[in-house]
Scaffold this motif. Sequence first.
Motif, short mmCIF file in Angstrom:
data_model
loop_
_atom_site.label_atom_id
_atom_site.label_comp_id
_atom_site.label_asym_id
_atom_site.label_seq_id
_atom_site.Cartn_x
_atom_site.Cartn_y
_atom_site.Cartn_z
N ARG A 263 0.83 -1.21 0.00
CA ARG A 263 0.00 0.00 0.00
C ARG A 263 0.85 1.25 0.00
N TRP A 264 1.95 1.24 0.77
CA TRP A 264 2.75 2.46 0.87
C TRP A 264 3.86 2.51 -0.15
N THR A 265 3.92 1.54 -1.07
CA THR A 265 4.96 1.56 -2.09
C THR A 265 4.39 1.89 -3.47
N LEU A 266 3.27 1.25 -3.82
CA LEU A 266 2.76 1.39 -5.18
C LEU A 266 1.72 2.49 -5.26
N PRO A 267 1.72 3.28 -6.35
CA PRO A 267 0.64 4.24 -6.53
C PRO A 267 -0.64 3.54 -6.98
N ARG A 268 -1.75 4.24 -6.86
CA ARG A 268 -3.05 3.66 -7.20
C ARG A 268 -3.17 3.47 -8.71
N PHE A 269 -3.87 2.39 -9.09
CA PHE A 269 -4.11 2.14 -10.52
C PHE A 269 -5.16 3.10 -11.05
N ARG A 270 -5.14 3.32 -12.38
CA ARG A 270 -6.24 4.04 -12.99
C ARG A 270 -7.36 3.02 -13.23
N TYR A 271 -8.62 3.52 -13.36
CA TYR A 271 -9.72 2.55 -13.38
C TYR A 271 -9.66 1.61 -14.57
N ASP A 272 -9.32 2.15 -15.77
CA ASP A 272 -9.27 1.27 -16.94
C ASP A 272 -8.10 0.29 -16.83
N GLN A 273 -7.01 0.74 -16.19
CA GLN A 273 -5.88 -0.19 -15.98
C GLN A 273 -6.29 -1.35 -15.09
N LEU A 274 -7.09 -1.00 -14.06
CA LEU A 274 -7.57 -2.03 -13.13
C LEU A 274 -8.39 -3.09 -13.85
N MET A 275 -9.34 -2.62 -14.71
CA MET A 275 -10.20 -3.56 -15.42
C MET A 275 -9.40 -4.36 -16.44
N ASN A 276 -8.44 -3.68 -17.13
CA ASN A 276 -7.62 -4.41 -18.09
C ASN A 276 -6.82 -5.50 -17.40
N LEU A 277 -6.23 -5.15 -16.25
CA LEU A 277 -5.43 -6.14 -15.54
C LEU A 277 -6.30 -7.34 -15.15
N GLY A 278 -7.52 -7.03 -14.65
CA GLY A 278 -8.39 -8.11 -14.20
C GLY A 278 -8.82 -9.02 -15.33
N TRP A 279 -9.37 -8.40 -16.40
CA TRP A 279 -10.02 -9.22 -17.43
C TRP A 279 -9.04 -9.73 -18.47
N LYS A 280 -8.02 -8.90 -18.82
CA LYS A 280 -7.12 -9.32 -19.89
C LYS A 280 -5.82 -9.90 -19.36
N GLY A 281 -5.52 -9.66 -18.09
CA GLY A 281 -4.27 -10.18 -17.55
C GLY A 281 -4.49 -11.40 -16.68
N LEU A 282 -5.24 -11.20 -15.58
CA LEU A 282 -5.32 -12.26 -14.58
C LEU A 282 -6.18 -13.44 -15.01
N ILE A 283 -7.32 -13.16 -15.68
CA ILE A 283 -8.21 -14.28 -16.03
C ILE A 283 -7.56 -15.21 -17.05
N PRO A 284 -6.96 -14.69 -18.16
CA PRO A 284 -6.27 -15.63 -19.07
C PRO A 284 -5.15 -16.40 -18.37
N MET A 285 -4.42 -15.69 -17.47
CA MET A 285 -3.35 -16.38 -16.75
C MET A 285 -3.91 -17.50 -15.89
N ALA A 286 -5.06 -17.21 -15.24
CA ALA A 286 -5.67 -18.22 -14.37
C ALA A 286 -6.13 -19.41 -15.19
N ILE A 287 -6.71 -19.15 -16.39
CA ILE A 287 -7.16 -20.26 -17.24
C ILE A 287 -5.96 -21.10 -17.68
N PHE A 288 -4.87 -20.41 -18.04
CA PHE A 288 -3.65 -21.12 -18.43
C PHE A 288 -3.15 -21.99 -17.27
N ASN A 289 -3.23 -21.43 -16.06
CA ASN A 289 -2.78 -22.16 -14.88
C ASN A 289 -3.60 -23.43 -14.66
N ILE A 290 -4.94 -23.29 -14.84
CA ILE A 290 -5.81 -24.46 -14.68
C ILE A 290 -5.43 -25.53 -15.70
#
Lengths: 163, 343
Positions: free
Chosen positions: B303-330
């Motif tokens: 919390r005290w190291t990283l700056p806050r994400f922008r909202y579109d960055q947050l959604m991009n990370l969630g839907w285009k980054g983490l979910i494909p990675m999670a599917i690959f992991n499965i």
Amino acid sequence: MIFLFYFLSAIMIICALAVVFSKNPINNVIYLIVCFLAMAGHYILLNAQFLAVVHVIVYTGAIMVLFLFVIMLLNLNKAIILRKSTVTRVSAVITGGIFFLVLLAATRQTFEIHARYPFTSEFGLVTGIGTVLFNEFLLPFEMSSILFISAMVGALMLGKKDV
Amino acid sequence: MDLTTLIFKTIFLFIILLVTLIVAMYSTYGERKVAAFMQDRRGPNRAGPFGLLQPLADGLKMFMKEEIIPLTANRKLFIIGPSIAMTTALLTGVVIPWGGSLTIGGKEFSLQIADLNIGILYVFAMVSIGVYGIMIGGWASNNKYALLGAIRAASQMISYELAMGMSIIALVLTTGSLSLHEIVSQQHGMHWNIFYQPLGFFIFITCAFAETNRAPFDLPECETELIGGYHTEYSSMKLGFYLFAEYINMFISSAVIATLYFGGYNMPFLDDLGLAQNTVTLLGTGFFFMKIFAMIFLFMWIRWTLPRFRYDQLMNLGWKGLIPMAIFNIMATGIYYFFTELT
């Protein structure tokens, strides 16, 4: 146990009626959420822990959040009093009645299925459901997942501005 | 369930409730101390030695403040909002295995309140109900900033719940059980799940940050854009409940991470010391709490190291980054087990 059953049923019926009769859309959604939670309680009474939790995650936690989300975005703050023409009302009653008949017929059919699967306390657990689902109903299960995927892709296509 | 077990569980339940509240209380102090350390300041040091009484002073202040309910707010829902946030935060603790088992008077008592068959899913269910606390509170305030915060919170939590659930599926493939007790006892020795599921762990902890609304994902209460987000209109103890629920969530998610990926109350070489079973159990619980505190420190550090994400960055990370990675992991986990089971 029987007391809990009646308690949960009373909550469910009261909330279901409130969903229909309440005028404020946000209140409607909240009553429906409480109704779903009481239904999860019924599953737990049957020792169907898995079903109960999945019910809470999927219906209460995901679908109803989206309902609430949409209503909040549309900002339907005020209670709305619908004024529809007589034709719409009569056709609504007829459609509702036909749907009720379909549900009644479907419920009657379940008696036959009940006889085939006698109730065991293990049934609603993960292994019980998994065994039945992947042994006897594998094809319908996979088909429904394909249906979900196509619905999702369809929604995406409709949501895009220029395809 | 016989009477002694019932009494034990009831006492244990109250102990866990108390411990949760105390840890959450001192997390606020810890957070300010960690922030001060990161920014080369002293932090709270006036109330008591090293400022240790600061959380009590803060709590007292919260209680004594005037309670304001805005005139245009929906009164009932305005009160229900923080209650839901607090209740669901506290309910999650019951499935976590806090330790092995204690033998008192020839009887064995497990240090877990409820060993549910589907423990990990129960945690998810509670998290998904927790969204309502924020949404209802934000909407009932009848303030556009609060509403925006609530909507952001809802969409963020729904998006990250997906990736979180998928990272858990890969974990369940490795352990073959949904019960938290079972998952912990399989990690006995040094078989911690983080070595088997490193990618899953990364996805899970990222999603845990988003689910607890902690920086860098604290968009729902982003003060530079939304004043205070969903709790803009709240004051006194109702605001306190929201803030407190956040710290409880942080504690519980640290506990869940420690349980799932860091072996819970297991510690390597603990069994080789030849200690009595009760001592081993208590030491294990101690180690479990040390792991939890390390995780809480990680939460604060980030919390005290990283700056806050922008909202579109947050959604991009969630839907285009983490979910494909999670599917690959499965898929990778599934293929691995498919071929190792065959041979």
